[in-house]
Design a protein around this motif. Sequence first.
Motif, PDB file in Angstrom:
ATOM      1  N   PRO A  52      54.551   8.727 -28.043  1.00 47.78           N
ATOM      2  CA  PRO A  52      54.127   7.322 -28.126  1.00 47.78           C
ATOM      3  C   PRO A  52      54.083   6.649 -26.771  1.00 47.78           C
ATOM      4  O   PRO A  52      54.849   6.983 -25.862  1.00 47.78           O
ATOM      5  N   ASN A  53      53.187   5.706 -26.637  1.00 43.34           N
ATOM      6  CA  ASN A  53      53.087   4.895 -25.430  1.00 43.34           C
ATOM      7  C   ASN A  53      54.251   3.916 -25.412  1.00 43.34           C
ATOM      8  O   ASN A  53      54.379   3.072 -26.300  1.00 43.34           O
ATOM      9  N   ALA A  54      55.106   4.032 -24.408  1.00 41.21           N
ATOM     10  CA  ALA A  54      56.320   3.215 -24.362  1.00 41.21           C
ATOM     11  C   ALA A  54      56.008   1.730 -24.297  1.00 41.21           C
ATOM     12  O   ALA A  54      56.665   0.902 -24.930  1.00 41.21           O
ATOM     13  N   LEU A  55      54.967   1.367 -23.524  1.00 41.14           N
ATOM     14  CA  LEU A  55      54.620  -0.042 -23.397  1.00 41.14           C
ATOM     15  C   LEU A  55      54.120  -0.599 -24.727  1.00 41.14           C
ATOM     16  O   LEU A  55      54.494  -1.695 -25.144  1.00 41.14           O
ATOM     17  N   ALA A  56      53.293   0.203 -25.410  1.00 39.93           N
ATOM     18  CA  ALA A  56      52.787  -0.238 -26.714  1.00 39.93           C
ATOM     19  C   ALA A  56      53.919  -0.384 -27.711  1.00 39.93           C
ATOM     20  O   ALA A  56      53.952  -1.324 -28.513  1.00 39.93           O
ATOM     21  N   GLN A  57      54.871   0.548 -27.686  1.00 34.94           N
ATOM     22  CA  GLN A  57      56.024   0.455 -28.572  1.00 34.94           C
ATOM     23  C   GLN A  57      56.820  -0.808 -28.302  1.00 34.94           C
ATOM     24  O   GLN A  57      57.300  -1.468 -29.224  1.00 34.94           O
ATOM     25  N   SER A  58      56.981  -1.131 -27.039  1.00 39.48           N
ATOM     26  CA  SER A  58      57.750  -2.320 -26.680  1.00 39.48           C
ATOM     27  C   SER A  58      57.111  -3.572 -27.270  1.00 39.48           C
ATOM     28  O   SER A  58      57.794  -4.435 -27.821  1.00 39.48           O
ATOM     29  N   PHE A  59      55.783  -3.668 -27.173  1.00 40.83           N
ATOM     30  CA  PHE A  59      55.090  -4.821 -27.741  1.00 40.83           C
ATOM     31  C   PHE A  59      55.235  -4.848 -29.265  1.00 40.83           C
ATOM     32  O   PHE A  59      55.463  -5.892 -29.868  1.00 40.83           O
ATOM     33  N   ALA A  60      55.115  -3.659 -29.875  1.00 41.20           N
ATOM     34  CA  ALA A  60      55.170  -3.581 -31.342  1.00 41.20           C
ATOM     35  C   ALA A  60      56.546  -3.974 -31.867  1.00 41.20           C
ATOM     36  O   ALA A  60      56.661  -4.632 -32.907  1.00 41.20           O
ATOM     37  N   LEU A  61      57.581  -3.560 -31.166  1.00 42.04           N
ATOM     38  CA  LEU A  61      58.941  -3.810 -31.631  1.00 42.04           C
ATOM     39  C   LEU A  61      59.515  -5.112 -31.104  1.00 42.04           C
ATOM     40  O   LEU A  61      60.581  -5.546 -31.544  1.00 42.04           O
ATOM     41  N   GLY A  62      58.838  -5.722 -30.134  1.00 43.32           N
ATOM     42  CA  GLY A  62      59.381  -6.938 -29.532  1.00 43.32           C
ATOM     43  C   GLY A  62      60.604  -6.652 -28.679  1.00 43.32           C
ATOM     44  O   GLY A  62      61.479  -7.505 -28.525  1.00 43.32           O
ATOM     45  N   ARG A  63      60.667  -5.456 -28.128  1.00 40.68           N
ATOM     46  CA  ARG A  63      61.798  -5.048 -27.288  1.00 40.68           C
ATOM     47  C   ARG A  63      61.277  -4.497 -25.970  1.00 40.68           C
ATOM     48  O   ARG A  63      60.173  -3.945 -25.910  1.00 40.68           O
ATOM     49  N   SER A  64      62.085  -4.608 -24.927  1.00 37.56           N
ATOM     50  CA  SER A  64      61.657  -4.146 -23.608  1.00 37.56           C
ATOM     51  C   SER A  64      61.918  -2.664 -23.393  1.00 37.56           C
ATOM     52  O   SER A  64      61.390  -2.070 -22.469  1.00 37.56           O
ATOM     53  N   ARG A  65      62.756  -2.066 -24.249  1.00 36.81           N
ATOM     54  CA  ARG A  65      63.199  -0.681 -24.080  1.00 36.81           C
ATOM     55  C   ARG A  65      63.797  -0.475 -22.690  1.00 36.81           C
ATOM     56  O   ARG A  65      63.658   0.575 -22.074  1.00 36.81           O
ATOM     57  N   THR A  66      64.472  -1.505 -22.203  1.00 35.11           N
ATOM     58  CA  THR A  66      65.116  -1.465 -20.887  1.00 35.11           C
ATOM     59  C   THR A  66      66.551  -1.934 -21.008  1.00 35.11           C
ATOM     60  O   THR A  66      66.824  -2.946 -21.667  1.00 35.11           O
ATOM     61  N   ILE A  67      67.444  -1.202 -20.389  1.00 36.47           N
ATOM     62  CA  ILE A  67      68.863  -1.570 -20.346  1.00 36.47           C
ATOM     63  C   ILE A  67      69.192  -2.010 -18.924  1.00 36.47           C
ATOM     64  O   ILE A  67      68.889  -1.313 -17.952  1.00 36.47           O
ATOM     65  N   GLY A  68      69.773  -3.180 -18.806  1.00 39.06           N
ATOM     66  CA  GLY A  68      70.198  -3.661 -17.494  1.00 39.06           C
ATOM     67  C   GLY A  68      71.560  -3.108 -17.128  1.00 39.06           C
ATOM     68  O   GLY A  68      72.438  -2.989 -17.991  1.00 39.06           O
ATOM     69  N   ILE A  69      71.743  -2.735 -15.877  1.00 37.38           N
ATOM     70  CA  ILE A  69      73.027  -2.224 -15.395  1.00 37.38           C
ATOM     71  C   ILE A  69      73.497  -3.072 -14.213  1.00 37.38           C
ATOM     72  O   ILE A  69      72.770  -3.226 -13.222  1.00 37.38           O
ATOM     73  N   LEU A  70      74.681  -3.635 -14.338  1.00 35.95           N
ATOM     74  CA  LEU A  70      75.309  -4.393 -13.261  1.00 35.95           C
ATOM     75  C   LEU A  70      76.483  -3.567 -12.760  1.00 35.95           C
ATOM     76  O   LEU A  70      77.429  -3.304 -13.505  1.00 35.95           O
ATOM     77  N   ALA A  71      76.418  -3.129 -11.512  1.00 34.13           N
ATOM     78  CA  ALA A  71      77.467  -2.260 -10.965  1.00 34.13           C
ATOM     79  C   ALA A  71      78.178  -2.938  -9.808  1.00 34.13           C
ATOM     80  O   ALA A  71      77.526  -3.481  -8.906  1.00 34.13           O
TER      81      ALA A  71
END
Length: 338
Positions: A52-71
């Motif tokens: 699946p196209n990750a960008l298309a999935q993100s739009f479809a699910l309303g999620r960025s599929r990105t996890i932020g990391i603060l180190a």
Amino acid sequence: MSERNRVTLSDVAAVAGVSLSTASRALNGGGRVSVETRSHIAEVARRLDFRPNALAQSFALGRSRTIGILAQNSRGAFTEPVLVGAVAHLGSREQACLLYDTGFAPEKLADGVRRLLARRVDGVLVLGDGLGTQLRSVTGDFSVPVVYAFGLTDRPGDSCYVPDSEMAGRLAGEHLLALGRRHIAHITGEEGDAAAIGRERGLLASLAEAGLPPAGDTLAGDWGRAWGAAACRRLIDSGTRFDAVFCGNDQIALGAESVLRESGRHVPDDVALVGVDNWEYVISGQTTRHLTTVDTGLSALGAAAAAQVADGRDAPGVHSHPCRLVVGATTAGLPSDG
């Protein structure tokens, strides 16, 4: 496979004999699709090697599929394995990562929080630099899951993944007792450090269960090799009888070992030594085992924390991650290159 020949969602829908919208709902985990239909579509997608196209999935699910990391210190000797474990796990789940190294400055942490809020990440992983100081909680700043690894926060109830320090002390104590050592001394790092407290507690518990007292008082200083050497001299000069030393980390153990050898004591025949951290492997990648040590499993700890973030699970509290004993020449008398 070239971009031109890549299998599309339309191809999957056609082969599965369903509409495009049904295929999309089934593969994205949403909508009302029967278990049988969802399973059939998933099998077709696997057979066609549909990616699946990750960008298309993100739009479809309303999620960025990105996890932020603060180190706090992404390049730290012990933080790096935690980070690698976390990123590898997220990568295996096709989750992107956005890393901000905040250092120990409150203003940089606040800036990292603002940046992640603007990115609309699906979750946040905060990496500490050990248990010596508390992390400032940022849980209240986000509406998405926030998990902390290799650090404890100033907010009760935060989800924090840390090495099981008490288990580390127990493993060391039980190993030395199993070798027949009965006079076990303890040299550790900074007094008040949560890791030092836990490791001492585990050692004392194993001794108490064997009906034995520790050999003298715990000697607490810092985490350096020089302190290990100074503390070992103090232990020898005190006249305390000891046939083993559990050291709060590997650097302390190596410092103690140098003084034991200078004093004419043989390791491990006269005095057995155990450290913590598996420094030889974690830092340098050495597979030779000179120092018996407790590996705190930092990479697996990072993966476990990342899994909670990616799952969006609500698992508040402190999660103590298991350790393992790595036996080397300083207790077993194995051949050593060191």
